[in-house]
Design a protein around this motif. Structure first.
Motif, short mmCIF file in Angstrom:
data_model
loop_
_atom_site.label_atom_id
_atom_site.label_comp_id
_atom_site.label_asym_id
_atom_site.label_seq_id
_atom_site.Cartn_x
_atom_site.Cartn_y
_atom_site.Cartn_z
N ASP A 16 0.84 -1.21 0.00
CA ASP A 16 0.00 0.00 0.00
C ASP A 16 0.87 1.26 0.00
OD1 ASP A 16 -2.36 -1.42 0.11
OD2 ASP A 16 -2.94 -0.73 2.12
N GLU A 46 -6.91 5.71 -1.36
CA GLU A 46 -5.92 4.73 -0.89
C GLU A 46 -5.55 4.97 0.57
OE1 GLU A 46 -3.86 2.27 -2.33
OE2 GLU A 46 -4.93 2.22 -4.22
N SER A 48 -7.17 6.71 2.87
CA SER A 48 -8.29 6.56 3.81
C SER A 48 -8.51 5.10 4.15
CB SER A 48 -9.58 7.13 3.21
OG SER A 48 -9.44 8.51 2.99
N VAL A 49 -8.47 4.24 3.12
CA VAL A 49 -8.66 2.81 3.36
C VAL A 49 -7.50 2.28 4.21
CG1 VAL A 49 -8.75 0.53 2.27
CG2 VAL A 49 -10.02 2.44 1.25
N HIS A 50 -6.30 2.70 3.84
CA HIS A 50 -5.10 2.20 4.53
C HIS A 50 -5.10 2.59 6.01
CE1 HIS A 50 -0.87 0.91 4.73
NE2 HIS A 50 -0.67 1.98 5.48
N GLU A 52 -7.62 3.34 7.81
CA GLU A 52 -8.73 2.66 8.49
C GLU A 52 -8.37 1.21 8.83
OE1 GLU A 52 -11.47 4.36 9.42
OE2 GLU A 52 -12.30 2.54 10.34
N ARG A 144 -10.90 -6.61 4.76
CA ARG A 144 -11.46 -5.30 5.13
C ARG A 144 -11.11 -4.25 4.07
NH1 ARG A 144 -15.46 -2.69 6.62
NH2 ARG A 144 -15.20 -1.01 8.13
N LYS A 145 -9.92 -4.36 3.52
CA LYS A 145 -9.49 -3.42 2.48
C LYS A 145 -10.41 -3.52 1.26
CE LYS A 145 -5.74 -2.28 -0.63
NZ LYS A 145 -4.40 -2.57 -1.15
N LEU A 148 -13.86 -1.97 2.20
CA LEU A 148 -13.86 -0.50 2.30
C LEU A 148 -13.62 0.15 0.94
CD1 LEU A 148 -11.79 0.08 5.57
CD2 LEU A 148 -14.20 0.68 5.23
N THR A 149 -12.74 -0.44 0.14
CA THR A 149 -12.46 0.15 -1.18
C THR A 149 -13.73 0.18 -2.01
OG1 THR A 149 -10.19 -0.68 -1.07
CG2 THR A 149 -10.98 -0.02 -3.23
N PHE A 152 -16.13 2.87 -0.51
CA PHE A 152 -15.71 4.25 -0.76
C PHE A 152 -15.82 4.61 -2.23
CE2 PHE A 152 -12.64 4.66 3.17
CZ PHE A 152 -13.71 4.38 4.01
N ILE A 157 -15.64 8.87 -0.46
CA ILE A 157 -14.86 8.73 0.77
C ILE A 157 -15.57 9.50 1.87
CG2 ILE A 157 -12.61 9.19 1.84
CD1 ILE A 157 -11.45 9.33 -1.02
#
Ligand SMILES: [Fe+2]
Ligand SMILES: [Fe+2]
Length: 170
Positions: A16, A46, A48-50, A52, A144-145, A148-149, A152, A157
């Protein structure tokens, strides 16, 4: 297509980091407004997901097993980035400070990634030493990634929740 091999937690998080570094480099070279906006949005998505998945899964797993001060600083650094992410998402390439905000975000992330990846005393090195189950964590992070991706991308986002500070209001 062959199914992606499961990555251990640290490999996933480092990948990431590399992906977002590449996006920042592309942003630096971009000149057209629409391209800049698109790249900045990708960077914000990227990151925001990371942030989180680290805060939901990886950092809690590190709790009590790594240097407490370093872990706390990581949360604060995430919040600093979230403030800029919100600013960038709410703005656009014609704003006076847009490029500067992306640049400062890049610099903050560079520092933060260094704190996570530093050899021997970085957060990841400490977590590795503490013998966390990196394969199990890697699976959780990947799942989870993906979730969420998708979320979003579909609904935008969300304004990031700050973990260590009250929402700043002016
Ligand atoms: Fe990270
Ligand atoms: Fe982080």
């Amino acid at each position: 297509m062959a199914e992606a091999k499961t990555q251990d937690a640290i490999a996933l998080l480092k990948a990431d980091h590399r992906a977002v570094e590449e996006l920042f480099e592309k942003f630096e070279k971009a000149t057209a407004s629409e391209r800049k906006r698109k790249l900045a949005e990708e960077i914000c998505l990227e990151l925001s997901v990371h942030a989180e998945i680290e805060e939901e899964i990886f950092y809690p797993a590190c709790e009590g097993k790594v240097d407490e001060d370093l872990l706390k600083e990581s949360y604060v650094e995430h919040d600093g980035a979230k403030v800029l992410i919100t600013e960038i998402m709410n703005g656009g390439p014609s704003d006076e400070f847009y490029d500067a905000k992306v640049k400062v975000l890049q610099e903050e992330i560079e520092h933060h990634v260094e704190e996570e990846e530093k050899r021997l005393e970085g957060l990841f090195a400490q977590a590795r030493k503490a013998e966390l189950d990196m394969d199990a964590l890697g699976q959780q992070l990947a799942a989870r990634k993906a979730e969420l991706t998708e979320e979003f991308k579909a609904s935008g986002i969300p304004t990031p929740r700050l973990t260590t500070m009250d929402e700043v209001s002016v």
